[in-house]
Design a protein around this motif. Sequence first.
Motif, PDB file in Angstrom:
ATOM      1  N   PHE A  16      14.783 -14.947  -4.889  1.00  0.00           N
ATOM      2  CA  PHE A  16      15.996 -15.732  -5.047  1.00  0.00           C
ATOM      3  C   PHE A  16      15.628 -17.187  -5.320  1.00  0.00           C
ATOM      4  O   PHE A  16      14.537 -17.639  -4.936  1.00  0.00           O
ATOM      5  N   LEU A  17      16.523 -17.901  -5.960  1.00  0.00           N
ATOM      6  CA  LEU A  17      16.308 -19.310  -6.261  1.00  0.00           C
ATOM      7  C   LEU A  17      16.001 -20.064  -4.968  1.00  0.00           C
ATOM      8  O   LEU A  17      16.722 -19.939  -3.976  1.00  0.00           O
ATOM      9  N   GLY A  18      14.913 -20.817  -4.982  1.00  0.00           N
ATOM     10  CA  GLY A  18      14.528 -21.593  -3.810  1.00  0.00           C
ATOM     11  C   GLY A  18      13.497 -20.933  -2.926  1.00  0.00           C
ATOM     12  O   GLY A  18      12.985 -21.561  -1.987  1.00  0.00           O
ATOM     13  N   ASP A  19      13.148 -19.679  -3.202  1.00  0.00           N
ATOM     14  CA  ASP A  19      12.106 -19.008  -2.420  1.00  0.00           C
ATOM     15  C   ASP A  19      10.774 -19.717  -2.597  1.00  0.00           C
ATOM     16  O   ASP A  19      10.451 -20.201  -3.689  1.00  0.00           O
ATOM     17  N   ALA A  20      10.002 -19.770  -1.541  1.00  0.00           N
ATOM     18  CA  ALA A  20       8.632 -20.291  -1.635  1.00  0.00           C
ATOM     19  C   ALA A  20       7.728 -19.124  -2.005  1.00  0.00           C
ATOM     20  O   ALA A  20       7.775 -18.066  -1.376  1.00  0.00           O
ATOM     21  N   VAL A  21       6.934 -19.310  -3.048  1.00  0.00           N
ATOM     22  CA  VAL A  21       6.058 -18.233  -3.507  1.00  0.00           C
ATOM     23  C   VAL A  21       4.664 -18.769  -3.804  1.00  0.00           C
ATOM     24  O   VAL A  21       4.479 -19.966  -4.026  1.00  0.00           O
ATOM     25  N   ILE A  22       3.696 -17.867  -3.792  1.00  0.00           N
ATOM     26  CA  ILE A  22       2.342 -18.181  -4.237  1.00  0.00           C
ATOM     27  C   ILE A  22       2.039 -17.263  -5.412  1.00  0.00           C
ATOM     28  O   ILE A  22       2.157 -16.037  -5.283  1.00  0.00           O
ATOM     29  N   PRO A  23       1.696 -17.832  -6.577  1.00  0.00           N
ATOM     30  CA  PRO A  23       1.346 -16.985  -7.735  1.00  0.00           C
ATOM     31  C   PRO A  23       0.011 -16.296  -7.496  1.00  0.00           C
ATOM     32  O   PRO A  23      -0.872 -16.838  -6.827  1.00  0.00           O
ATOM     33  N   LEU A  24      -0.132 -15.096  -8.050  1.00  0.00           N
ATOM     34  CA  LEU A  24      -1.295 -14.254  -7.785  1.00  0.00           C
ATOM     35  C   LEU A  24      -2.067 -13.972  -9.061  1.00  0.00           C
ATOM     36  O   LEU A  24      -1.543 -13.342  -9.984  1.00  0.00           O
ATOM     37  N   PHE A  25      -3.323 -14.422  -9.117  1.00  0.00           N
ATOM     38  CA  PHE A  25      -4.125 -14.134 -10.304  1.00  0.00           C
ATOM     39  C   PHE A  25      -4.587 -12.684 -10.323  1.00  0.00           C
ATOM     40  O   PHE A  25      -4.968 -12.153 -11.358  1.00  0.00           O
ATOM     41  N   VAL A  26      -4.554 -12.023  -9.157  1.00  0.00           N
ATOM     42  CA  VAL A  26      -4.725 -10.568  -9.082  1.00  0.00           C
ATOM     43  C   VAL A  26      -3.369 -10.009  -8.698  1.00  0.00           C
ATOM     44  O   VAL A  26      -2.942 -10.168  -7.547  1.00  0.00           O
ATOM     45  N   PRO A  27      -2.664  -9.377  -9.623  1.00  0.00           N
ATOM     46  CA  PRO A  27      -1.334  -8.849  -9.297  1.00  0.00           C
ATOM     47  C   PRO A  27      -1.444  -7.603  -8.414  1.00  0.00           C
ATOM     48  O   PRO A  27      -2.547  -7.144  -8.094  1.00  0.00           O
ATOM     49  N   GLN A  28      -0.316  -7.086  -8.013  1.00  0.00           N
ATOM     50  CA  GLN A  28      -0.273  -5.813  -7.282  1.00  0.00           C
ATOM     51  C   GLN A  28       0.962  -5.062  -7.758  1.00  0.00           C
ATOM     52  O   GLN A  28       2.067  -5.281  -7.265  1.00  0.00           O
ATOM     53  N   CYS A  29       0.748  -4.167  -8.716  1.00  0.00           N
ATOM     54  CA  CYS A  29       1.879  -3.449  -9.302  1.00  0.00           C
ATOM     55  C   CYS A  29       2.381  -2.334  -8.396  1.00  0.00           C
ATOM     56  O   CYS A  29       3.532  -1.905  -8.488  1.00  0.00           O
ATOM     57  N   GLY A  30       1.502  -1.825  -7.531  1.00  0.00           N
ATOM     58  CA  GLY A  30       1.901  -0.756  -6.623  1.00  0.00           C
ATOM     59  C   GLY A  30       1.943   0.617  -7.255  1.00  0.00           C
ATOM     60  O   GLY A  30       2.328   1.593  -6.600  1.00  0.00           O
ATOM     61  N   GLU A  31       1.501   0.716  -8.517  1.00  0.00           N
ATOM     62  CA  GLU A  31       1.596   1.993  -9.219  1.00  0.00           C
ATOM     63  C   GLU A  31       0.267   2.503  -9.753  1.00  0.00           C
ATOM     64  O   GLU A  31       0.070   3.712  -9.881  1.00  0.00           O
ATOM     65  N   CYS A  32      -0.672   1.606 -10.083  1.00  0.00           N
ATOM     66  CA  CYS A  32      -1.941   2.032 -10.681  1.00  0.00           C
ATOM     67  C   CYS A  32      -2.864   2.637  -9.620  1.00  0.00           C
ATOM     68  O   CYS A  32      -2.604   2.550  -8.415  1.00  0.00           O
ATOM     69  N   ARG A  33      -3.958   3.225 -10.062  1.00  0.00           N
ATOM     70  CA  ARG A  33      -4.863   3.908  -9.138  1.00  0.00           C
ATOM     71  C   ARG A  33      -5.459   2.954  -8.104  1.00  0.00           C
ATOM     72  O   ARG A  33      -5.615   3.306  -6.936  1.00  0.00           O
ATOM     73  N   SER A  34      -5.796   1.725  -8.548  1.00  0.00           N
ATOM     74  CA  SER A  34      -6.368   0.769  -7.605  1.00  0.00           C
ATOM     75  C   SER A  34      -5.359   0.350  -6.541  1.00  0.00           C
ATOM     76  O   SER A  34      -5.693   0.219  -5.364  1.00  0.00           O
ATOM     77  N   CYS A  35      -4.120   0.131  -6.969  1.00  0.00           N
ATOM     78  CA  CYS A  35      -3.088  -0.275  -6.018  1.00  0.00           C
ATOM     79  C   CYS A  35      -2.775   0.844  -5.024  1.00  0.00           C
ATOM     80  O   CYS A  35      -2.500   0.588  -3.846  1.00  0.00           O
ATOM     81  N   LEU A  36      -2.819   2.077  -5.500  1.00  0.00           N
ATOM     82  CA  LEU A  36      -2.510   3.209  -4.636  1.00  0.00           C
ATOM     83  C   LEU A  36      -3.683   3.624  -3.761  1.00  0.00           C
ATOM     84  O   LEU A  36      -3.508   4.337  -2.770  1.00  0.00           O
ATOM     85  N   SER A  37      -4.883   3.182  -4.127  1.00  0.00           N
ATOM     86  CA  SER A  37      -6.075   3.543  -3.366  1.00  0.00           C
ATOM     87  C   SER A  37      -6.339   2.550  -2.243  1.00  0.00           C
ATOM     88  O   SER A  37      -5.998   1.369  -2.354  1.00  0.00           O
ATOM     89  N   THR A  38      -6.945   3.031  -1.172  1.00  0.00           N
ATOM     90  CA  THR A  38      -7.355   2.143  -0.086  1.00  0.00           C
ATOM     91  C   THR A  38      -8.731   1.551  -0.352  1.00  0.00           C
ATOM     92  O   THR A  38      -9.213   0.735   0.429  1.00  0.00           O
ATOM     93  N   LYS A  39      -9.360   1.950  -1.455  1.00  0.00           N
ATOM     94  CA  LYS A  39     -10.734   1.543  -1.725  1.00  0.00           C
ATOM     95  C   LYS A  39     -10.854   0.272  -2.565  1.00  0.00           C
ATOM     96  O   LYS A  39     -11.943  -0.279  -2.685  1.00  0.00           O
ATOM     97  N   GLY A  40      -9.787  -0.164  -3.211  1.00  0.00           N
ATOM     98  CA  GLY A  40      -9.900  -1.333  -4.087  1.00  0.00           C
ATOM     99  C   GLY A  40      -8.623  -2.141  -4.134  1.00  0.00           C
ATOM    100  O   GLY A  40      -7.590  -1.744  -3.602  1.00  0.00           O
ATOM    101  N   ASN A  41      -8.703  -3.297  -4.791  1.00  0.00           N
ATOM    102  CA  ASN A  41      -7.539  -4.180  -4.874  1.00  0.00           C
ATOM    103  C   ASN A  41      -7.314  -4.745  -6.277  1.00  0.00           C
ATOM    104  O   ASN A  41      -6.372  -5.505  -6.484  1.00  0.00           O
ATOM    105  N   LEU A  42      -8.184  -4.391  -7.234  1.00  0.00           N
ATOM    106  CA  LEU A  42      -8.077  -4.988  -8.568  1.00  0.00           C
ATOM    107  C   LEU A  42      -7.072  -4.195  -9.402  1.00  0.00           C
ATOM    108  O   LEU A  42      -7.415  -3.233 -10.097  1.00  0.00           O
ATOM    109  N   CYS A  43      -5.841  -4.590  -9.336  1.00  0.00           N
ATOM    110  CA  CYS A  43      -4.748  -3.943 -10.061  1.00  0.00           C
ATOM    111  C   CYS A  43      -5.084  -3.851 -11.546  1.00  0.00           C
ATOM    112  O   CYS A  43      -5.643  -4.778 -12.138  1.00  0.00           O
ATOM    113  N   SER A  44      -4.730  -2.742 -12.163  1.00  0.00           N
ATOM    114  CA  SER A  44      -5.049  -2.528 -13.575  1.00  0.00           C
ATOM    115  C   SER A  44      -4.302  -3.492 -14.490  1.00  0.00           C
ATOM    116  O   SER A  44      -4.668  -3.660 -15.646  1.00  0.00           O
ATOM    117  N   LYS A  45      -3.286  -4.149 -13.965  1.00  0.00           N
ATOM    118  CA  LYS A  45      -2.513  -5.093 -14.774  1.00  0.00           C
ATOM    119  C   LYS A  45      -3.071  -6.507 -14.698  1.00  0.00           C
ATOM    120  O   LYS A  45      -2.427  -7.475 -15.105  1.00  0.00           O
TER     121      LYS A  45
END
Length: 307
Positions: A16-45
Motif C-alpha cells: 500500500f502507498l506509504g509502506d516501508a520496503v527494502i528492494p531485493l536484488f535476489v527476488p523470491q518468486c515462491g514458484e521456482c525450484r530454488s524458492c520451493l527448495s530448502t537447499k537454496g535461495n537464488l530465485c530463478s528470476k
Amino acid sequence: MLLVCPLVCLIITVFFLGDAVIPLFVPQCGECRSCLSTKGNLCSKNDISSSPTGLMADGTTRFTCKGKAIHHFVGTSTFIEYTVVHETAAAKIDSAAPLEKVCLIGCGFSTGYGAALQTAKVEAGSTCAVFGLGGVGLSVVMGCKAAGASRIIAIDINKDKFAKAKEMGATECINPKDFKKPIHEVLTEMTGEGVDYSFEVIGRTETMTEALASCHYNYGVSVIVGVPPAAQKISFDPMLLFSGRTWKGSVFGGWKSKDAVPKLVADYMKKKFVLDPLITHTLPFSKINEGFDLLRTGKSIRSVLVL
C-alpha cells in the motif's frame, strides 16, 4: 496485508502507498525450484547471472532518459530517488524501523551475517577466518560471533580496520603483508590443522584459493562471499577438496529474501544485533561520488546516502 492462496500455498504480499520496503536484488518468486527448495535461495528470476539483462521480468525497462531506454541494475536500481521493482523483489518491513540503518539489511549486512549463520552454519566453539574486513566481511565476523565461534581470525592488508573488526567480535587480526609465507600456512600454524570455517569476502581468485587451503584439511568449510571478478578463471590443487574440504558459494547470505528481510529487521528492532558500527559516513545524495571515493580508499565501511 497477506493473502493466502489455498491451492498453491503461496503467500502474496500486498503493498500500500506509504509502506516501508527494502528492494531485493535476489527476488523470491515462491514458484521456482530454488524458492520451493530448502537447499537454496537464488530465485530463478534473478538478474545477477553471468548474462544479466538489465530488464524487468517481462523483458521491458521502465526507465528512460531523453527518449532513450535506461537499463535496471540487478532488478533494483537504487541509486535514484524513485525506482520500479517487481513485487517479488520488495520486502515490506516494520514502518517504525530507521531506514537509514536497516537499509544495510538489503545487501551487505545480510550477505555477510547469513554466510556465517545460513551458508556455513558455523558452530559454537569453532574457529573461523575472515578474509576482507569491509562492511560484508565485518558482518561475517558478527555472524561468527553470534554463532558462538571461539576464535575469529580477521585478515586484511588495511590495519586501520582491525579495531573495528575486534569491536565486531574478531579475536585476532593479521595482515598478510607482515609475513613472508602464504597466509594459509600462517593460519595453519596458528590453529594446528586449519580453521573450521573460512570466508573469502574480497572477490579475488588468489584469496579464494588461500581461504580454501586455510581450512581444516578434512572437514573444513570455505565459503566464497566476495563477488568473483569477471572473465577470470580459478585454478587450484584438487587435493584440497579430495581430502574432504567443502567449498561453497553464498549469495545474499543464503537467505530467502522476502521471508528473511522482514525478520532480520524485526531482530534489529529487538536489538539482537547492531548496525550502527558498520555505518561510518552519512552523506547527502549529492555527494554520492565522495562516498565511492571513501570506499575505494578504504576510509569507510559503509556510507549511507540520504535525500
